[in-house]
Design an enzyme around this catalytic site. Structure first.
Site, mmCIF file in Angstrom:
data_model
loop_
_atom_site.group_PDB
_atom_site.id
_atom_site.type_symbol
_atom_site.label_atom_id
_atom_site.label_comp_id
_atom_site.label_asym_id
_atom_site.label_seq_id
_atom_site.Cartn_x
_atom_site.Cartn_y
_atom_site.Cartn_z
ATOM 1 N N SER A 244 86.380 16.511 -3.723
ATOM 2 C CA SER A 244 85.226 15.627 -3.849
ATOM 3 C C SER A 244 84.738 15.265 -5.042
ATOM 4 O O SER A 244 85.377 15.468 -6.107
ATOM 5 C CB SER A 244 84.145 16.565 -3.027
ATOM 6 N N LYS A 245 83.688 14.600 -5.071
ATOM 7 C CA LYS A 245 83.120 13.791 -6.370
ATOM 8 C C LYS A 245 83.217 14.825 -7.649
ATOM 9 O O LYS A 245 83.149 14.684 -8.626
ATOM 10 C CB LYS A 245 81.695 13.231 -6.092
ATOM 11 N N ARG A 246 82.793 16.080 -7.189
ATOM 12 C CA ARG A 246 82.684 16.943 -8.250
ATOM 13 C C ARG A 246 84.094 17.400 -9.248
ATOM 14 O O ARG A 246 83.810 18.118 -10.142
ATOM 15 C CB ARG A 246 81.794 18.400 -8.194
ATOM 16 N N GLY B 85 85.831 14.831 -10.086
ATOM 17 C CA GLY B 85 86.031 13.455 -10.779
ATOM 18 C C GLY B 85 86.317 12.492 -9.668
ATOM 19 O O GLY B 85 85.893 12.363 -8.749
#
Length: 484
Positions: free
Chosen positions: A254-256, A258
């Site tokens: 997921s976005k966290r 990167g």
RNA sequence: GCCCUCGUAGUCUAAUGGUCAGGACACGGCCCUUUCAAGGCUGCGAUAGGAGUCCGAUUCUCCUCGAGGGCACCA
């Protein structure tokens, strides 16, 4: 006997940029189709109206095109089995739901949300597996007619036969499911819109999809889909469930963690050929040690037998290494084209107004040191700009050393001896001969020159710098460095 | 909770019922080189654990553990 033509599809929900996991699924479908000489179909699962905006559709398609995955049939391309957007296929779903109702393979369920929740809660309290109790499974025709006449809302449920199901999976082998795991599940909501499992089966069946290559998360839902195929007497296609791509901590990517989307990697300066090559190796391997493949090579080599079963952690370091290798081998002219298109602003800032052959030469000189495209701006700027910016502390130390003064002094004093315009060999021997002229270890001798000319102790060969830069510019750089 | 899938080094992977379990990234060293990168050599490092079958299992079977996914009137 005629062998059935392979037809595969990629059916993304256009909710924005494509996730790398989705991209790999698309790549596998594409490669399989091309390898088998089949048809690659693009369908839009756009029933999520909130997120399926035109803008999201555009960015999704941009990603697919950037990767070079051209499709033969489907959205924007047309074909005889369309429409290719789920939102335009409602009449088809309605017709098949009606057929199932007519054949009593499905029935109207008038249970309210509250009733179902109570039922579910009770099952949980008693530690039983929750399955729909079947309150509406055997209503009389009169009762149904009465409820409908009264305007009671209803969902449609499929009658599940009491039989075990086996999913023949091309990657996982036979996967068995027991009948008691399933209840009469909903195939259409009260508002008449079919649920995903139903719509996707209708679409795949009507589009004559022969092989469904998709992510593993769909494996557990496959039996439900098979019930639908059977109820409608559709031929069940072949399935191939590819395992998931994981984050370094084995959680969902997921976005966290990167960058997770194809679009982001494009912006960060990765090449599509590198991304594809890397992604394909996540889950697929040839049976030998080769690692670099062009798309054409992948088309000939790819097979579902080569696809592994276990989940794969996305390792950005290896992707970056691969991108670095691809960049080093790519034509400077091709790199320049991408820089102009995708990094217009930085391109203008670094190379704007410059003669193109100069830019190309600078790129050619430095591409072997770049990991991602924007590195080129940093690396090439000191070649093409008048002032040299020293890039790091170590290089600063080098240029500050007494030996550096000595070397630069010598070069300026003997500037006329530098064989400009006399060819590579002459320059080479001159650079070589410097070691006889200045009694310093090679490192002490050459690194100050590189810092003076290039701004960093690491980078292109000294000879190449002398060949590439204007003599006047070289003199200036040496003087400036000496003055530091 | 129930069901499904998976389990080779930190990561991606190859292979085999019996050779030193092979390659790649990362990390360390050496060589090459005017530096870095590239290239060559090399080091570190793995069959999750436990039973069973077998002369022999990493490979076959079972159990345990771990990880992931699915169980919706989401897609």
């Amino acid at each position: 006997m005629e062998v059935a033509m392979v037809r595969v599809r990629y059916a993304p929900s256009p909710t924005g940029h494509i996730h790398v996991g989705n991209a790999r699924t698309a790549i596998f479908n594409y490669l399989y189709a091309r390898h088998e000489g089949g048809t690659f179909i693009m369908r839009l699962d756009d029933t999520d109206l909130e997120r399926s905006t035109e803008e999201n559709i555009d960015s999704m398609l941009a990603d697919i095109r950037w990767l070079g995955l051209d499709w033969d049939e489907g959205f924007l391309k047309g074909g005889t089995l369309g429409p290719y957007r789920e939102t335009e296929r409602k009449p088809l779903y309605d017709a098949y739901i009606q057929q199932l109702l007519d054949e009593d393979k499905a029935y109207r369920c008038f249970c309210t949300k509250d009733e179902l929740e109570a039922e579910r809660g009770k099952a949980e309290a008693e530690h039983r597996i929750y399955r729909y109790g079947g309150a509406c499974a055997h209503l009389s025709a009169e009762q149904v007619a009465k409820n409908v006449a009264e305007g009671k809302p209803y969902a449609i449920r499929l009658r599940i036969p009491q039989e075990d199901v086996v999913v023949h999976d091309l990657i996982r082998g036979d996967v068995q499911f027991k009948t008691e795991e399933f209840d009469d599940f909903v195939i259409a909501r009260q508002n008449g819109i079919p649920i995903y499992n139903f719509a996707t089966v209708i679409d795949d069946a009507l589009m004559h999809i022969t092989h469904i290559i998709r992510a593993e998360e769909h494996l557990s839902n496959t039996p439900r889909q098979i019930f639908i195929y059977r109820a409608l007497s559709f031929e069940v296609p072949q399935f191939a469930h590819v395992s998931l791509i994981l984050a370094p901590d084995h959680s969902k990517l997921s976005k966290r963690h990167g960058a997770v989307s194809v679009g982001e990697y494009r912006l960060e300066g990765y090449l599509p050929e590198a991304l594809i090559n890397y992604l394909v190796l996540l889950g697929w391997s040839p049976k030998d040690d080769r690692e670099f493949f062009t798309v054409d090579e992948l088309v000939t080599e790819f097979s579902l037998e080569g696809v592994g079963k276990s989940g794969a952690v996305f390792d950005k370091k290896k992707l970056t290494w691969m991108n670095h290798m691809y960049l080093g081998r790519k034509d400077a002219a091709d790199i320049l084209t991408i820089l102009k298109e995708d990094f217009a602003e930085q391109y203008a800032a670094t190379f704007g107004g410059l003669r193109e052959d100069k830019t190309l030469a600078a790129i050619d000189l430095t591409k072997g040191n770049a990991q991602v495209l924007p590195d080129l701006f940093r690396l090439a700027r000191n070649i093409v700009q008048l002032d040299v910016v020293i890039t790091d502390e170590k290089s600063q130390e080098v240029i500050n050393s007494p030996e550096a003064k000595q070397v630069l002094q010598y070069l300026l004093e003997h500037f006329d001896a530098i064989p400009f315009g006399q060819g590579d060999d002459a320059m080479s021997s001159w650079v070589e001969d410097l070691r006889n002229q200045i009694p310093l270890p090679a490192k002490k001798l050459y690194s100050p020159i590189r810092v003076a000319l290039f701004g960093s102790k690491d980078g292109p060969q000294i000879v190449k710098l002398f060949l590439m830069l204007e003599p006047s510019s070289i003199r200036e750089r040496l003087q400036k460095a000496l003055a530091l």
